[in-house]
Scaffold this motif. Structure first.
Motif, PDB file in Angstrom:
ATOM      1  N   ALA A  39       0.834  -1.202   0.000  1.00  0.00           N
ATOM      2  CA  ALA A  39       0.000   0.000   0.000  1.00  0.00           C
ATOM      3  C   ALA A  39       0.869   1.253   0.000  1.00  0.00           C
ATOM      4  CB  ALA A  39      -0.937  -0.010   1.208  1.00  0.00           C
ATOM      5  N   SER A  43       0.753   4.124  -2.754  1.00  0.00           N
ATOM      6  CA  SER A  43       0.555   5.505  -2.320  1.00  0.00           C
ATOM      7  C   SER A  43       1.587   6.425  -2.948  1.00  0.00           C
ATOM      8  CB  SER A  43       0.633   5.584  -0.790  1.00  0.00           C
ATOM      9  OG  SER A  43       0.605   6.913  -0.352  1.00  0.00           O
ATOM     10  N   ILE A  49      -2.854   9.710  -0.409  1.00  0.00           N
ATOM     11  CA  ILE A  49      -2.591   9.471   1.009  1.00  0.00           C
ATOM     12  C   ILE A  49      -2.664   7.970   1.291  1.00  0.00           C
ATOM     13  CG2 ILE A  49      -3.477   9.898   3.344  1.00  0.00           C
ATOM     14  CD1 ILE A  49      -4.559  12.574   2.220  1.00  0.00           C
ATOM     15  N   GLU A  50      -1.699   7.476   2.048  1.00  0.00           N
ATOM     16  CA  GLU A  50      -1.595   6.033   2.286  1.00  0.00           C
ATOM     17  C   GLU A  50      -2.850   5.450   2.932  1.00  0.00           C
ATOM     18  OE1 GLU A  50       1.469   2.751   4.204  1.00  0.00           O
ATOM     19  OE2 GLU A  50       2.137   4.816   3.942  1.00  0.00           O
ATOM     20  N   LYS A  51      -3.474   6.145   3.855  1.00  0.00           N
ATOM     21  CA  LYS A  51      -4.688   5.639   4.511  1.00  0.00           C
ATOM     22  C   LYS A  51      -5.815   5.449   3.491  1.00  0.00           C
ATOM     23  CE  LYS A  51      -7.613   4.813   7.918  1.00  0.00           C
ATOM     24  NZ  LYS A  51      -8.056   3.453   7.953  1.00  0.00           N
ATOM     25  N   LEU A  52      -5.961   6.396   2.575  1.00  0.00           N
ATOM     26  CA  LEU A  52      -6.959   6.271   1.510  1.00  0.00           C
ATOM     27  C   LEU A  52      -6.654   5.060   0.640  1.00  0.00           C
ATOM     28  CD1 LEU A  52      -9.341   7.363  -0.234  1.00  0.00           C
ATOM     29  CD2 LEU A  52      -7.632   8.721  -1.461  1.00  0.00           C
ATOM     30  N   GLU A  54      -4.914   2.350   1.440  1.00  0.00           N
ATOM     31  CA  GLU A  54      -5.165   1.122   2.205  1.00  0.00           C
ATOM     32  C   GLU A  54      -6.660   0.803   2.236  1.00  0.00           C
ATOM     33  OE1 GLU A  54      -3.457   2.065   5.982  1.00  0.00           O
ATOM     34  OE2 GLU A  54      -1.428   1.494   5.354  1.00  0.00           O
ATOM     35  N   ASP A  55      -7.468   1.822   2.539  1.00  0.00           N
ATOM     36  CA  ASP A  55      -8.914   1.607   2.626  1.00  0.00           C
ATOM     37  C   ASP A  55      -9.498   1.163   1.287  1.00  0.00           C
ATOM     38  OD1 ASP A  55      -8.783   2.379   5.275  1.00  0.00           O
ATOM     39  OD2 ASP A  55      -9.613   4.391   4.923  1.00  0.00           O
ATOM     40  N   GLN A  56      -9.083   1.794   0.216  1.00  0.00           N
ATOM     41  CA  GLN A  56      -9.643   1.476  -1.099  1.00  0.00           C
ATOM     42  C   GLN A  56      -9.102   0.157  -1.646  1.00  0.00           C
ATOM     43  OE1 GLN A  56     -12.324   3.105  -2.260  1.00  0.00           O
ATOM     44  NE2 GLN A  56     -12.120   4.099  -0.264  1.00  0.00           N
ATOM     45  N   LYS A  58      -8.608  -2.378   0.239  1.00  0.00           N
ATOM     46  CA  LYS A  58      -9.457  -3.347   0.933  1.00  0.00           C
ATOM     47  C   LYS A  58     -10.812  -3.476   0.233  1.00  0.00           C
ATOM     48  CE  LYS A  58      -7.233  -2.765   5.395  1.00  0.00           C
ATOM     49  NZ  LYS A  58      -7.337  -2.205   6.746  1.00  0.00           N
TER      50      LYS A  58
END
Length: 76
Positions: A39, A43, A49-52, A54-56, A58
């Motif tokens: 991820a 990114s 953004i790494e959190k976005l 990671e979430d997407q 998933k």
């Protein structure tokens, strides 16, 4: 009226959110088409953004479009 204007704005916002998610998914899939990545690397490659990411990723995994093994994502 205010009520119909609010409904219209709410519908437009939902439409924009849906299309933004599709755009992000396409960016992630294009990045993974060039090879498996974590991820963090996706990114960096997409400037998202790494959190976005990671979430997407998933979400894409749940849809069966990508697979994850030991933190590395690839196309299915």
């Amino acid at each position: 009226t205010i009520g119909s204007s609010y409904k219209n704005q709410t519908a437009q916002l939902a439409y924009l959110k849906e299309n933004f998610a599709k755009l992000v998914h396409n960016l992630l899939l294009m990045s993974l088409a060039k090879g498996a990545k974590t991820a963090a690397k996706v990114s960096k490659a997409t400037s998202l953004i790494e959190k976005l990411v990671e979430d997407q990723l998933k979400v894409l995994q749940k849809e069966g479009r990508v697979v994850e093994k030991k933190g590395v994502y690839s196309l299915k």
